[in-house]
Design a protein around this motif. Structure first.
Motif, mmCIF file in Angstrom:
data_model
loop_
_atom_site.group_PDB
_atom_site.id
_atom_site.type_symbol
_atom_site.label_atom_id
_atom_site.label_comp_id
_atom_site.label_asym_id
_atom_site.label_seq_id
_atom_site.Cartn_x
_atom_site.Cartn_y
_atom_site.Cartn_z
ATOM 1 N N GLY A 1 -4.388 6.398 0.793
ATOM 2 C CA GLY A 1 -5.332 6.788 -0.241
ATOM 3 C C GLY A 1 -4.838 6.597 -1.660
ATOM 4 O O GLY A 1 -5.522 6.977 -2.613
ATOM 5 N N ALA A 2 -3.653 6.016 -1.826
ATOM 6 C CA ALA A 2 -3.090 5.841 -3.169
ATOM 7 C C ALA A 2 -3.940 4.913 -4.023
ATOM 8 O O ALA A 2 -4.009 5.064 -5.239
ATOM 9 C CB ALA A 2 -1.664 5.317 -3.077
ATOM 10 N N PHE A 3 -4.597 3.939 -3.395
ATOM 11 C CA PHE A 3 -5.472 3.010 -4.107
ATOM 12 C C PHE A 3 -6.443 2.423 -3.094
ATOM 13 O O PHE A 3 -6.300 2.633 -1.881
ATOM 14 C CB PHE A 3 -4.659 1.900 -4.800
ATOM 15 C CG PHE A 3 -3.667 1.219 -3.903
ATOM 16 C CD1 PHE A 3 -4.045 0.160 -3.068
ATOM 17 C CD2 PHE A 3 -2.337 1.635 -3.870
ATOM 18 C CE1 PHE A 3 -3.139 -0.459 -2.244
ATOM 19 C CE2 PHE A 3 -1.412 1.015 -3.047
ATOM 20 C CZ PHE A 3 -1.818 -0.030 -2.222
ATOM 21 N N THR A 4 -7.430 1.719 -3.582
ATOM 22 C CA THR A 4 -8.426 1.107 -2.704
ATOM 23 C C THR A 4 -7.744 0.164 -1.721
ATOM 24 O O THR A 4 -7.002 -0.732 -2.118
ATOM 25 C CB THR A 4 -9.469 0.331 -3.529
ATOM 26 O OG1 THR A 4 -10.065 1.226 -4.474
ATOM 27 C CG2 THR A 4 -10.541 -0.260 -2.627
ATOM 28 N N GLY A 5 -7.986 0.368 -0.443
ATOM 29 C CA GLY A 5 -7.376 -0.464 0.584
ATOM 30 C C GLY A 5 -6.134 0.142 1.196
ATOM 31 O O GLY A 5 -5.610 -0.384 2.185
ATOM 32 N N ALA A 6 -5.637 1.248 0.620
ATOM 33 C CA ALA A 6 -4.450 1.920 1.186
ATOM 34 C C ALA A 6 -4.895 2.855 2.297
ATOM 35 O O ALA A 6 -5.034 4.068 2.111
ATOM 36 C CB ALA A 6 -3.697 2.679 0.102
ATOM 37 N N HIS A 7 -5.141 2.299 3.481
ATOM 38 C CA HIS A 7 -5.700 3.066 4.590
ATOM 39 C C HIS A 7 -4.647 3.857 5.370
ATOM 40 O O HIS A 7 -4.992 4.690 6.201
ATOM 41 C CB HIS A 7 -6.433 2.119 5.541
ATOM 42 C CG HIS A 7 -7.553 1.361 4.878
ATOM 43 N ND1 HIS A 7 -8.594 1.984 4.236
ATOM 44 C CD2 HIS A 7 -7.771 0.024 4.754
ATOM 45 C CE1 HIS A 7 -9.421 1.080 3.746
ATOM 46 N NE2 HIS A 7 -8.940 -0.119 4.038
ATOM 47 N N LYS A 8 -3.389 3.555 5.127
ATOM 48 C CA LYS A 8 -2.316 4.293 5.799
ATOM 49 C C LYS A 8 -1.055 4.223 4.957
ATOM 50 O O LYS A 8 -0.941 3.402 4.036
ATOM 51 C CB LYS A 8 -2.059 3.726 7.201
ATOM 52 C CG LYS A 8 -1.632 2.259 7.210
ATOM 53 C CD LYS A 8 -1.396 1.779 8.636
ATOM 54 C CE LYS A 8 -0.970 0.309 8.646
ATOM 55 N NZ LYS A 8 -0.714 -0.183 10.017
ATOM 56 N N VAL B 1 4.070 4.830 -4.344
ATOM 57 C CA VAL B 1 2.827 4.884 -5.099
ATOM 58 C C VAL B 1 1.925 5.977 -4.520
ATOM 59 O O VAL B 1 1.659 6.011 -3.317
ATOM 60 C CB VAL B 1 2.102 3.519 -5.056
ATOM 61 C CG1 VAL B 1 0.776 3.594 -5.822
ATOM 62 C CG2 VAL B 1 2.989 2.423 -5.622
ATOM 63 N N GLY B 2 1.482 6.880 -5.382
ATOM 64 C CA GLY B 2 0.596 7.956 -4.959
ATOM 65 C C GLY B 2 1.306 9.174 -4.399
ATOM 66 O O GLY B 2 0.661 10.197 -4.114
ATOM 67 N N ALA B 3 2.624 9.122 -4.242
ATOM 68 C CA ALA B 3 3.375 10.254 -3.673
ATOM 69 C C ALA B 3 3.727 11.255 -4.761
ATOM 70 O O ALA B 3 3.812 10.910 -5.946
ATOM 71 C CB ALA B 3 4.638 9.760 -2.985
ATOM 72 N N GLN B 4 3.958 12.500 -4.374
ATOM 73 C CA GLN B 4 4.318 13.556 -5.318
ATOM 74 C C GLN B 4 5.829 13.784 -5.362
ATOM 75 O O GLN B 4 6.343 14.290 -6.351
ATOM 76 C CB GLN B 4 3.612 14.863 -4.928
ATOM 77 C CG GLN B 4 2.097 14.774 -4.966
ATOM 78 C CD GLN B 4 1.567 14.380 -6.323
ATOM 79 O OE1 GLN B 4 2.004 14.934 -7.341
ATOM 80 N NE2 GLN B 4 0.644 13.426 -6.358
#
Length: 451
Positions: A216-223, A265-268
């Motif tokens: 979910g980090a960006f469009t297309g990041a399904h896993k 990317v997208g991780a906390q």
């Protein structure tokens, strides 16, 4: 096959006794020096394969003379010293003289070095026309020239450290093979070796490729996706064509090298990197730093130990040997017995190989397909390669086409011909890599036929 020879010039009786007890020394035909005569004069006359030299605290004239002596490149040296650092000896090490052991001596390491040298020197030496692979091999590298043996010595020294290495050399010189060999001889050999071409990804994707991303980090990041830093955990990460990395991503790589931490990317939360970094480029670092496409601070972080990949035209005698090596592999693979004619070997020997080992390998593969039993000079399609490139660059352009479209075609065709390598593309087009990136961004969505 003659036994490799070893020359020993040692003053200390205890050191001499310890060396003579090593199995590695007993493998060689031993020549002991006359202490009252110059060891370099004796060694130049004896022409031994390996020399064990004890260096005294007093100034040794022979050491200075060795720097400009042919013996430096003909003999593998193992120096032993107990005193303070010696500037002359340090200069010899930088010239690839061999090994320098300081007291207290680790004879297990000396033994290991001697056995490795013995294995290298004990290879079968074949005449130029022999139809088998006869070159020395070290890890994934093949070559018997002095420049390659100097490279082997460097790899042996660097591999045992944790230093980042920056491999520089022309396209086709085998930079990834050098990196892989460094990995094989390192303490991380049991871990993974992961290679990434930094010029093959857009600025939008390279963060994910390097550091990974979460679902979910960006469009297309399904896993979730593991980046190469995580994939190479406990092993070696090879950054090929690192000078092609988008400038804005270079500072992120620098931060990882400085802190050892990165964030997908997208991780906390951050992760800790446990990898050894090897990098490579076919560019001249000063040029890309000066034109503003590569960070100087990143270069110094990556180049804790610079390594130069020798050009094929500088590897005396290796071209014919490599041709035999590639042919022997093809023969073994297909159960064939094809061979080179003397004329074809002369053609291989005389050609300058601007594409280095990669060009040679492809030429041998083509010749192998074309020839029935004997490979002649007519089967080696090499002399007209540059002419073919010029022809491809100027053919197929319709009269009246706009200059803007011609430029797009030239760039896209050259990029396609170089398999996406932006460095080679920029060099062939005579523009800077920065200009190339700007032009690609300008017409990224243009629909120009390059068929």
């Amino acid at each position: 096959m003659p036994t490799p020879t070893l020359f020993m010039h040692v003053h200390d009786p205890l050191l001499a006794s310890n060396l003579l007890s090593l199995e590695g020394v007993r493998q060689f035909q031993l020549n002991v020096s006359h202490q009252q005569e110059s060891w370099l004069d004796q060694l130049s006359y004896a022409q031994c394969d390996v020399a064990l030299i004890e260096v005294n605290d007093s100034h040794d004239v022979a050491l200075e003379a060795l720097i400009n002596s042919r013996t430096l490149h003909q003999t593998e040296f193992l120096f032993f010293s107990k005193g303070k650092p010696d500037t002359v000896l340090d200069n010899l090490m930088r010239k690839g003289a061999g090994f320098h052991y300081r007291a207290p001596f680790d004879f297990t390491l000396v033994e290991s070095s001697l056995m490795a040298i013995f294995d290298e020197r004990n290879q079968t030496q074949a005449p130029a026309c022999q139809q088998t692979s006869y070159l020395d091999q070290f890890g994934l590298l093949v070559g018997s020239s002095p420049s390659m043996h100097a490279l082997y010595r460097t790899i042996r020294k660097v591999a045992g450290t944790q230093a980042n290495a920056f491999i520089m050399g022309e396209s086709g010189t085998g930079k990834e093979l050098i990196a892989n060999t460094l990995h094989v001889f390192s303490q991380r050999a049991e871990g993974p070796f992961v290679a990434i071409n930094c010029g093959a990804f857009s600025s939008e994707l390279i963060d994910s490729e390097l550091f990974g991303h979460v679902k979910g980090a960006f469009t297309g990041a399904h896993k979730d996706h593991k980046g190469v830093f995580e994939q190479a955990e406990g092993g070696t990460l090879f950054l090929d064509e690192v000078t092609e990395m988008p400038y804005e991503q270079q500072v992120k790589l620098l931060r990882v090298l400085e802190s050892g931490e990165y964030k997908p990317v997208g991780a906390q939360s951050v992760k800790k990197a446990n990898v050894r970094i090897l990098a490579a480029t076919n560019r001249i670092p000063d040029d890309v730093i000066r034109n503003g496409t590569f960070r100087e601070d990143l270069y110094f972080r990556l180049a804790q130990f610079p390594i130069i990949a020798p050009r094929l035209r500088d590897r005396d005698g290796d071209a014919c040997g490599l041709a035999q090596h590639f042919l022997a592999y093809q023969n073994s693979k297909d159960a064939q017995h094809k061979s080179f004619s003397e004329q074809s070997l002369k053609k291989i020997r005389d050609y300058h190989w601007p594409g280095n080992v990669r060009e040679l390998k492809h030429a041998i593969q083509r010749a192998y397909i074309l020839a029935d039993t004997s490979i002649g000079p007519e089967h080696l399609i090499i002399d007209d390669l540059q002419q073919q490139k010029k022809h491809r660059a100027t053919s197929g352009i319709p009269i009246g086409m706009r200059l803007e479209d011609i430029e797009k075609i030239a760039i896209l065709k050259t990029l396609q011909n170089n398999h996406g390598n932006k460095t080679d593309t920029a060099l062939q087009l005579g523009i800077s890599i920065k200009t190339l990136y700007n032009k690609l961004d300008k017409f990224e969505n243009a629909r120009v036929s390059v068929a």
